[in-house]
Each structure stands twice: as structure tokens, then as C-alpha cells.
Design an enzyme around this catalytic site. Structure first.
Site, PDB file in Angstrom:
ATOM      1  N   SER A  13      -2.235  -8.827  -4.979  1.00 39.62           N
ATOM      2  CA  SER A  13      -3.197  -7.550  -5.196  1.00 39.62           C
ATOM      3  C   SER A  13      -3.136  -7.482  -6.652  1.00 39.62           C
ATOM      4  CB  SER A  13      -2.794  -6.371  -4.392  1.00 39.62           C
ATOM      5  OG  SER A  13      -3.679  -5.198  -4.625  1.00 39.62           O
ATOM      6  N   HIS A  53      -5.437  -6.980   3.895  1.00 44.94           N
ATOM      7  CA  HIS A  53      -4.831  -7.403   2.600  1.00 44.94           C
ATOM      8  C   HIS A  53      -3.397  -6.970   2.498  1.00 44.94           C
ATOM      9  CE1 HIS A  53      -5.153  -6.494  -1.963  1.00 44.94           C
ATOM     10  NE2 HIS A  53      -4.387  -5.740  -1.625  1.00 44.94           N
TER      11      HIS A  53
END
Length: 391
Positions: A229, A371
Site C-alpha cells: 500500500s 487489500h
């Protein structure tokens, strides 16, 4: 009535940040060409790439996106904190080190946790994680174990594994991010192209590399830098700046990471600058809702890492990070790798979910799920590193 009002509010919020998850709504766009200089000269060989175009692109990213990366500091010192030769049931050596860096009467201390295979015949290659999750994910005592940093898996694969935490360099907070590296470089706070948190974290990765070059247990020429990320945005920027990193892994990094900005799919520049104003340079805000005005796009960031290998990932339920845009960024970096006679093996279109592409100079997969960074992801990172370190 309440449902209608809520729906209108959600749509208004989506429109305000330009969030799009529909491929048919991706606007027409033209990417800046990695192999054409600002003076419109074609780049035909490695000499011209390295002597001219690569530096142009690096400066464009510094001045418009990530901010300048300071190189100077007064001194650096490596403080041993703890060593345990019987870690992981005797399979590894644990070394905890504090890296102290000094400049202008200020200092920063970077805590590094590292495990090395116990009976490694030679200095071990190492995976270095930029940890943007809670520190318990990299627990040196292994009382807490996380798939985000499966240290045992990496050790059993013959690699050392290390991690530092972003908070040691710049707290991930728009009010407190200056309470770290930027105390040593306060001039950056008033510069349009001064670095902020992402730049500070990347700077820290390079200081860990300084330590690795002095650490006899690891092979500093075989360091794989990993980020997830916002950490994946950082691993790309650090690898572009510091050519000592042998392999870059960017996991679900999305906007201003590995995904093309001009697609305007998922998170956009205006949204990331609004929610995380402390990540990128002040100049980057000039491109809010103006992606096509940027003189660069993320395929050019990947190209800066050539000829070193890059592995990028996505997750099927993480459209926010634009899986298609990430794959296309890799594809559009291929031409720079070709200058080095490094032939990409990426297919013409994105692979199906969970199909892993680990045997090329540019690697990719789109994992089924959310994610995150999982053991499945790490297994592919190891396969990718095995392929390249055995070449």
C-alpha cells in the site's frame, strides 16, 4: 426518503473525488513517453538513457510528486541492541539494531529487526519490509505472528528477513509527520518540492541499506525491498532513488504507486492529496483533478528501476488500487528494460486472478481477496527472487 437521500450523498461524494470503477468510463489518455527527452529527442541506447533521460525523469518526479531526496547527513552509527542465536527454535539468528543518523544537531533512530538463517553458508540475501502496519506485525519475539510478515516462511526459504517501521522516520499523521527525519531537514517543509512522509520513509530504507553494507551476515547486493500500500509506493520511490536495492516489490500500491494516474480509475490524485496531505510534495497538489497535466506517470517510475527486477501485485477486491492500471504501468515500462536487452515475459493482457508471473524481469499477480499482503503474496516474492538471484 432516507434511502434516497443517502444514495444521493454517496454519489455526490464519489463525484467529488472522481472515483470510477467502470472500465468503460476510463477517459482517453496519452502517456508521456519514457524514451523521448524533454527536448523531444528519441532515446535509443542505455548511454543516453542513463546519461540524460533517466535523470530528467527522476527530477520530474522529485519536483512534481515525491519531493527531493536529501543525500547529506553528518554521521551514521549502528547500535547493537540484541542478538539471539537460538531464535525460531534454533533456525535463525535474531539481530536487533538501532540506526542513528545525525545532521545539524538533530538525529533520528531507526529500529531494525532482522532474522538470518542459522546455518547460512554465505552472507544471506535479505527481504526488507517497510512496515506501515502496527509493530506487532514484525514482533522480534515471535509471540505474535502475522501473514503480513511471515518471517519463518522467508527464513525456511534460505533468506534473511528484516523490517523497520515508518513511524521511526515520519509518523503517518498529517499533524505529526514532521516529528522524525524532517527535524533534520526542516528546509523541506517550506519547499514546493520538499519531501514529506513517503520521501522520509524511502530515505530511511536507504539508511538501512547503509547498515546492510556493513553487516557480514547479509549480502547487501541481494536486497529485496518490499512495501504494501503506502509502503509499496515507498518501495518504488526508494528503489528509483537508490540503485543498491536489487529487487523492488510493490504490493497493492495503487495511486502514486504502481498504477497509472491518467486512467482516473479508483483513487485519484485529488483524493489522495486531500486525505493524506502529508505524503507527497506540496507541488503534487497542483495536479489535483489534472492527471493529464503531469509530466510523468507511474510507468516511468517503474522504468527508473531498470534493469533491476520489479514485482507488482493487486487484489481482486481492491479496485481502489486499479489492478489493470498497475499491469499497464508494467507493460509501458518494458521499452526501457528492452534497452538493457531484458525481455519482458508479461502477456499482452492482465492474467487471470491468482495466475502468477514470476519468471520475467517484470513480475505480477492479482490475488483473489482484499487489500492486504498475505503468505500467498510472499511465496511469489520468494519465487521471483529465486529466479533472479539464480541467474
Amino acid at each position: 426518503m432516507k434511502t434516497t437521500t443517502l444514495l444521493i450523498a454517496m454519489l455526490a461524494g464519489t463525484a467529488a473525488f472522481g472515483q470510477n470503477y467502470n472500465e468503460t468510463l476510463v477517459p482517453a489518455y496519452k502517456l508521456p513517453h519514457p524514451l523521448v527527452t524533454v527536448n523531444l529527442r528519441p532515446v535509443k541506447n542505455v548511454k543516453m538513457w542513463e546519461g540524460t533521460r533517466r535523470m530528467e525523469i527522476l527530477r520530474l518526479f522529485e519536483n512534481n510528486v515525491y519531493g527531493q531526496m536529501p543525500k547529506d547527513f553528518d554521521s551514521i552509527r549502528f547500535e547493537p541492541v540484541r542478538e539471539d542465536g537460538g531464535a525460531m527454535g534454533g533456525r535463525a539468528v535474531l539481530k536487533e539494531t538501532r540506526i542513528h543518523v545525525f545532521r545539524g544537531g538533530q538525529s533520528v533512530a531507526i529500529g531494525l529487526t532482522m532474522f538470518v538463517p542459522k546455518n547460512a553458508a554465505a552472507p544471506a540475501p535479505v527481504f526488507l519490509l517497510i512496515n506501515n502496519r502496527p509493530k506487532k506485525n514484525t514482533d522480534p519475539d515471535r509471540k505474535e505472528k502475522s501473514a503480513f510478515w511471515p518471517a519463518e516462511l522467508v527464513i525456511d526459504s534460505g533468506y534473511a528477513v528484516a523490517a523497520f517501521h515508518v513511524s521511526d522516520l515520519a509518523p503517518d499523521d498529517k499533524a505529526k509527520y514532521t516529528e522524525g527525519v524532517l527535524r533534520m531537514y526542516p528546509e523541506h517543509l517550506s519547499m514546493g518540492n520538499g519531501m514529506k512522509a513517503i520521501g522520509s520513509w524511502a530515505w530511511g530504507a536507504s539508511r538501512v541499506m547503509d547498515y546492510f553494507e556493513k553487516e557480514p551476515l547479509v549480502d547487501a547486493k541481494k536486497v529485496v525491498l518490499v512495501g504494501h500500500s503506502r509502503g509499496g509506493k515507498t518501495s518504488l520511490w526508494a528503489s528509483a532513488q537508490d540503485e543498491r536495492f536489487a529487487i523492488c516489490v510493490t504490493n497493492c500500491s495503487g495511486n502514486t504507486g504502481a498504477a497509472l494516474a491518467r486512467r482516473q480509475f479508483g483513487e485519484r490524485i485529488s483524493r489522495i492529496n486531500s486525505v493524506f496531505p502529508h505524503w507527497f510534495s506540496n507541488n503534487y497538489k497542483n495536479y489535483n483533478d489534472k492527471e493529464n497535466d503531469l509530466p510523468v506517470d507511474q510507468h516511468m517510475l517503474i522504468a527508473l528501476i531498470a534493469p533491476r527486477p520489479v514485482y507488482a501485485t493487486n487484489a481482486t477486491k481492491d479496485l481502489w488500487a486499479d489492478p489493470t492500471g498497475t499491469f499497464l504501468a508494467l507493460k509501458n515500462a518494458e521499452m526501457v528494460y528492452a534497452l538493457y536487452k531484458e525481455k519482458s515475459t508479461l502477456p499482452a493482457t492482465p492474467p487471470a486472478p491468482d495466475v502468477t508471473l514470476t519468471n520475467g524481469i517484470l513480475g505480477y499477480h492479482n490475488r483473489t481477496g482484499e487489500h492486504d499482503m498475505t503468505e500467498f503474496d510472499w511465496q511469489q516474492f520468494i519465487r521471483f527472487a529465486n529466479h533472479h538471484f539464480s541467474r
